[in-house]
Design a protein around this motif. Sequence first.
Motif, PDB file in Angstrom:
ATOM      1  N   LEU A 160      -2.108  -2.379   0.087  1.00  2.00           N
ATOM      2  CA  LEU A 160      -3.031  -1.631  -0.761  1.00  2.00           C
ATOM      3  C   LEU A 160      -4.479  -2.069  -0.594  1.00  2.00           C
ATOM      4  N   GLY A 161      -4.695  -3.058   0.258  1.00  3.64           N
ATOM      5  CA  GLY A 161      -6.064  -3.495   0.478  1.00  3.64           C
ATOM      6  C   GLY A 161      -6.465  -4.607  -0.466  1.00  3.64           C
ATOM      7  N   PRO A 162      -7.578  -5.280  -0.138  1.00  4.08           N
ATOM      8  CA  PRO A 162      -7.982  -6.465  -0.896  1.00  4.08           C
ATOM      9  C   PRO A 162      -8.700  -6.134  -2.191  1.00  4.08           C
ATOM     10  N   THR A 163      -7.982  -5.646  -3.168  1.00  5.04           N
ATOM     11  CA  THR A 163      -8.639  -5.344  -4.450  1.00  5.04           C
ATOM     12  C   THR A 163      -7.926  -6.074  -5.576  1.00  5.04           C
ATOM     13  N   TRP A 164      -8.614  -6.163  -6.707  1.00  3.24           N
ATOM     14  CA  TRP A 164      -7.999  -6.791  -7.886  1.00  3.24           C
ATOM     15  C   TRP A 164      -6.805  -5.981  -8.336  1.00  3.24           C
ATOM     16  N   MET A 165      -6.985  -4.675  -8.208  1.00  4.39           N
ATOM     17  CA  MET A 165      -5.924  -3.759  -8.609  1.00  4.39           C
ATOM     18  C   MET A 165      -4.640  -4.079  -7.854  1.00  4.39           C
TER      19      MET A 165
END
Lengths: 255, 241, 354, 326, 379
Positions: free
Chosen positions: C88-93
């Motif tokens: 999902l990629g490097p996000t906090w989410m």
Amino acid sequence: MLETRDLTIRFGGHVAVNAVSCSFAPGTLTAIVGPNGAGKTTYFNLISGQLKASAGTVSLDGRSLTGMAPSARTRAGLGRAFQLTNLFPHLTVLENVRLAVQATRDGTHRRGLKLWSIWSDHRDLVARADEILTQVALKAREHDAVASLPHGDQRKLEVALLIALEPKVFMFDEPTAGMNAAEAPVILDLIRQLKQDRSKTILLVEHKMDVVRELADRIIVLHNGTLVADGEPAEVIASPVVQEAYLGVSTKEAA
Amino acid sequence: MSEMLLDLQGVHTHIGAYHILHGVDLQVPRAQLTMLLGRNGAGKTTTLRTIMGLWQASQGKVSFAGRDITRLRTPQIAELGIAYVPENMGIFSDLTVKENMLLAARAARTADDIDTQRLEWIFQLFPAVQKFWNHPAGKLSGGQKQMLAVARAIVEPRELLIVDEPSKGLAPAIINNMIDAFAELKSRGVTILLVEQNLNFAQRLGDHVAVMDNGRLVHAGRMAAFSEDVQLQQRLLGLAL
Amino acid sequence: MLSRLISHDLPRSRLLAVILAAIVLALLVAPFAFPGVKALNVAAKILVFIVLVASFDLLLGYTGIVSFAHTMFFGIGAYGIAIASTRLGPTWMSMGVGVACALALSLVLSLAIGLFSLRVRAIFFAMITLAVAAAFQTLASQLSVFTGGEDGLSFKLPELISPSFEFAEEPFLGASLDGRLLCYYLLFVVAVVLVLAMLRIVNSPFGRVLQAIRENEFRAEAIGYRVVVYRTVSSMLSALFATLAGCMLAIWLRYNGPDTSLSFEIMVDVLLIVVIGGMGTIYGAVIGAALFVVAQSYLQDLLRMGSEASASLPWLAAVLSPDRWLLWLGVLFVLSVYYFPTGVVGKLRARAAS
Amino acid sequence: MFRDIDYKPLLLAPVLALVALPLTGSFSTWLTLTVAGLAMGMIIFIIASGLTLVFGLMDVLNFGHGVFIALGAFVASSVLALMGDWTGSQSLLLNLMAVFPAMLVAMLVAGAVGLAFERLIVRPVYGQHLKQILITMGGMIIGEEIIKVIWGPAQLPLPLPEALRGSIFVMDAAISKYRLLAVVVGLAVFGLMAWTLARTKIGLLIRAGVQDREMVESLGYRIGRLFIGVFVAGSALAGLGGTMWGLFQQNLIPQMGAQVNVLIFIVIIIGGLGSTGGALIGALLVGLMNNYVGFLLPAATQFSTIALMVVVLLWRPQGVYPVVNR
Amino acid sequence: IPAAAADKEIRIAHVYSKTGPLEAYGKQTQIGLMMGLEYATGGSMTVGGKKIVVIEKDDQGKPDLGKSLLAAAYSDDKADLAIGPTSSGVALALLPVAEEYKKILLVEPAVADSITGDKWNKYIFRTGRNSSQDAISNAVAVDKEGTSIVMLAQDYAFGRDGVKAFKDALKKAKIVHEEYLPPATTDFTAGIARMVDALKDKPGRKIIAVVWAGATNPFNALADADLKSRYNIEVGSGGNILPAMAAYKRFPGMEGATYYYFGIPKNPVNEAMVSAHYKEFKAPPDFFTAGGFSAAMAVVTALKKTEGNTSTNKLISTMEGMSFDTPKGKMTFRKEDHQAMQSMYHFKIKVDPAFAWGVPELVHEIKPEEMNIPIKNKR
Ligand SMILES: Nc1ncnc2c1ncn2[C@@H]1O[C@H](COP(=O)(O)OP(=O)(O)OP(=O)(O)O)[C@@H](O)[C@H]1O
Ligand SMILES: Nc1ncnc2c1ncn2[C@@H]1O[C@H](COP(=O)(O)OP(=O)(O)OP(=O)(O)O)[C@@H](O)[C@H]1O
Ligand SMILES: [Mg+2]
Ligand SMILES: [Mg+2]
């Protein structure tokens, strides 16, 4: 009213308890006697749920207990002290009793299922535990680990746990075995006190006939798993089956 | 040879940090029955365990038949001819009654090697042992276990028998058998050291009596004299026989 | 106030209190007091292990359940972060999603294992979990589409906690002020909160019931506790905390693979730490983890000095060679079981009591 | 007498084989798989046999047991290396004359190291499972490292003696000669163990000693010595197992003991703690299961052993022939 | 480290499995590396007036540990560049670290394709062969019309990648079955039965091609099954370390392709290495020794060109397209993916009682030009 109907258990071919039907009314102390291996402890185990009956039912105040787990039966009001001491050996005397107090009270700690309160905040539990320890004369040793107690004191603690449960039915399995003659009266006094409360049912397995004679309102006799006599103490003790099979007095001699 | 088969002199025992026995002097005369009495926690069990080498005496001396056994290990002590029935009975619950008996019969390789006569005698005293011969000992009732424990101790002849509270949990009829058994053993020349709470039992059997309190021996003498001295009993045990 | 924070579970030994305070303080100032990448890595690993070991103590020390499948949950947490961040990629989410999914999976698995544990005896259960853990590790490497197989997953995290984020040009007290530092303090705060939470749980009435079950399950049932419920809840709680420890590990390493979080070796380390520290104390986890991780990380360096010093004695040098550091770790295992039968905490408390 | 024998577990292996017959398709394939699986089971039994004593009977959760297996293998390789002439010969007799001394020396060395292991590592922790796991794990690490110090960290080839290589062919099914030797050795080990445990009080004493050591001593038995003896025997058997396993793999690595650890634990658990017969059944089942599943669904092989254990435990929660109640 | 000293030194970190399951491999690399540095610097261990210092780091075969060690090497130990590691798993974890610290990581001997494939970044070079080179050369060795091949590989990424590369490289022969077995398989009976079933009725030449790494291998089981005489099935495989090639003694005539065997390459560098190795260890150099040596040659060649300048960008531009001598002859870092293009050796096994292993005899040197190694990275 505690009632068993046709309660039976078989171990392989051996019938340890054979269709025992009996009821125990509040306010009475019933002694259960019988030779070693007659099935007394097994009968207790069936009532309190440690063993599953092969047949028959158990009910308390009209509510069926058959098939319930031991913990559920305890919560329903059955209390049990064990013949062979069976405690939490590495906890202290006080903690042993506190655990039993906590188990019965569905208070703010919800029998321990409330994860977020601090144990030592529940002072009412401690207070009650202290009271019981004083009653059984173990207060002096409250901070000792159970494993280091002499045998007799462990027997006392066993009784203390039962009292802490505040059940409707008390089941004592040889509470004074291995207890010093000077100490035993403490426990017997306790049982006498319990008898005062007319709402309690008391079952007592005991081999010491003098104790039985003095305490019991009623005696039932188990022999080879079968209920063979039931009635007034004096009458039952005098009966031939007790004299011969249990006390080992040959009837002829007695006669 | 001294008249005392077992002789404890100034025995001190520590369990961990606790000082339990404070100099016990106990003599057990040969071919007689000595009763060891005392309140709960007086140190009776600890004394027996110290004799057997299960606790080490930190001071003092234990001798058996004139031989110093204070520093011997438990098996060596047992080999000298001592049988011991512990307070918790020491039943091997996974093993059958037969296997329990077989282990106690040191000389026997299989159950068939056990002395038949002696076995018959045991069966007669303790019928449950025969009845449950091939059952796991763990399944026995409390009293049956106690019978087995004593049966094990007498399956082979021993010079000294040490028994910790044998009567607890036994039905009166069986207690009578046990009294008979000890009496018979005594008549065969076996020395017996018995811890007992059942005073009736004690009185019927004992030749000698020793009373402990607080880790010390507070009285020793003949049972007959002790039986009569109600005041002494009251003082030592808290009640009369 | 402080006493409430630690749920009235006082250290009960002055020395113990001092040591605990020293460890916490050292971890708090580690980035500045011990500059360098290696030291910071060691400190972070200690934080992760404190949580992991404490969660295992909940199960082993308090409830008396011997399970070798604990690293499974550790691994699930680590894979949760790793897979979510990769996909999902490097996000906090995505980190949140990873943590949530991992917790959910752990919950279900621990429930299943917890229920199974009631059917078989303790040793058998231990052996089964041993096999299950091995199978899970195999499974993780076989599902290489998700897990990257044996090679594992390297992934990126949100900018704020990545090394490339620098919020000040100049280093402060020898530590560069970058995302890595923030990441360390994130772990520190999480670790403190989780340990306090566990301390609270074991000191609640619930914790006492667990101890009772450990001591004598039969009797606990007889006095009215539904042992099934307590054991299962305890298994699940301990699995959840282990999962969170796994998340912490993945966040710090920005890598995860089967050997990193699932290996039997880690399981054994955890067991050893619990025993060195002192079972059933939670504090033992803190002391044990600090001791063990430091020893493990610097043993090789220590041996290098030793073997240089003993170069004249070939036999000794061969045994003291840093290549044989495991030998000494093994010796450490044996000695610590010898000399700390009740763990450091137990020993210190006994000393204070006498 | 016959009535007393619990025959159901005896049927497990035949039933498994029968179920596999239609699934494998061809009879000769089935025969190959079955015979190889049984023989493999025998090898597994040999390496697990020591653990039945140590873990099953003595209740020592010895995670270091594998190190004796590795040790045995390495010692055997050194012995065989000395007897190159005999192992290189085509004569079966000469080959066996090299292999048997190798086994013997491996057993002796493993037994001797077992003695030290018992004294230094196991003795303080009898009856304490958790500590046993840790301390024996430590022992295992130490042992493995010492093997590396002595024999080096690299893999070591251990070629089979000439005459034991290759296979014999029955109805187009290949049965490797070495596996036949394994069956003979396995049966010998089984017979000897079963006989000793049935005919002497040793098994009984050990079981009793695990439950209540003090009582056994009070009966006058020197349980300490007996425990050492049995532990040494278990280690020696592991040494024998290591020799057999090493010759089977023909390749030794210091970690080889750790690699079989889980497998042999599973075998002992399936068999029921303390039972020689149970361990044999467990080993045969594992051997067969691996081959059938390996043929039908290779990816599932690693899980099949575990599944087997779980199924057996669901059927008999204490294993097929529990001798001890734990 | 005092700044002045650092200026006079070239600090090279060698991250490898000094301990752990791959300890034996790692040690060979280290030995080769040190020998290579000695050789390349003419024994002076200096380039451009700067002393070469090798810092050893033990990754124990653990990716997480490797990561922290490499970071510590670049940052705490001020390494100018790093070499290693032994295992592919560790290598993949190290790649981002090199990028973070903007320093070169020369991969040797980890083989995974993705290192110079999709996980690559510009700081990564590799002297070791990649899986494709292994597979393609092996394919070249057996690729004949009318040949039926069964692939036997371990059931994990390394095995599956290898098979795929092998398959892609085949032009004429046909793959009839792929057999994947668990990496820890010990009993190969079932697998062999399946492969025989797949192969026995095929016409023409029949080969079981084995792609296998690790100590427990299927060769003895294959030999015991007597496939050659029963079904005329041959076994083929690549090279390996010498102890593993002991099993090859039972396959005289077996063909395959190897990365290195000390008796094969004929060039001064190899001769120097073999004789130095014999002198020091009384044994020939092995598979990974050659790799370590090659890595040393690459580094020193580059540093000589930059005259000891260790700035990363300078090194990268120097090394891209750079050719250097190694025990395997000339290698060249391909510009696109920094993979060293190198020869592989098509061999045939001969059994010689003087050697404890099956001796691979050179059939044909497969030059880099003969192999079409795909470029799999994105720049
Ligand atoms: N789990 C069991 N399996 C097999 N037999 C059992 C089991 N539990 C009890 N028994 C048998 O059932 C009989 C009754 O045992 P129980 O313990 O009820 O006797 P009891 O009347 O309490 O005797 P005691 O006065 O000696 O305590 C005994 O013969 C015992 O061997
Ligand atoms: N394992 C132990 N650890 C610490 N103290 C112990 C231990 N065992 C016994 N004690 C203590 O030793 C003292 C003597 O105990 P002992 O068991 O000898 O008494 P006893 O006379 O046999 O009593 P009883 O009649 O109740 O069996 C007691 O105060 C007891 O608390
Ligand atoms: Mg009873
Ligand atoms: Mg006592």
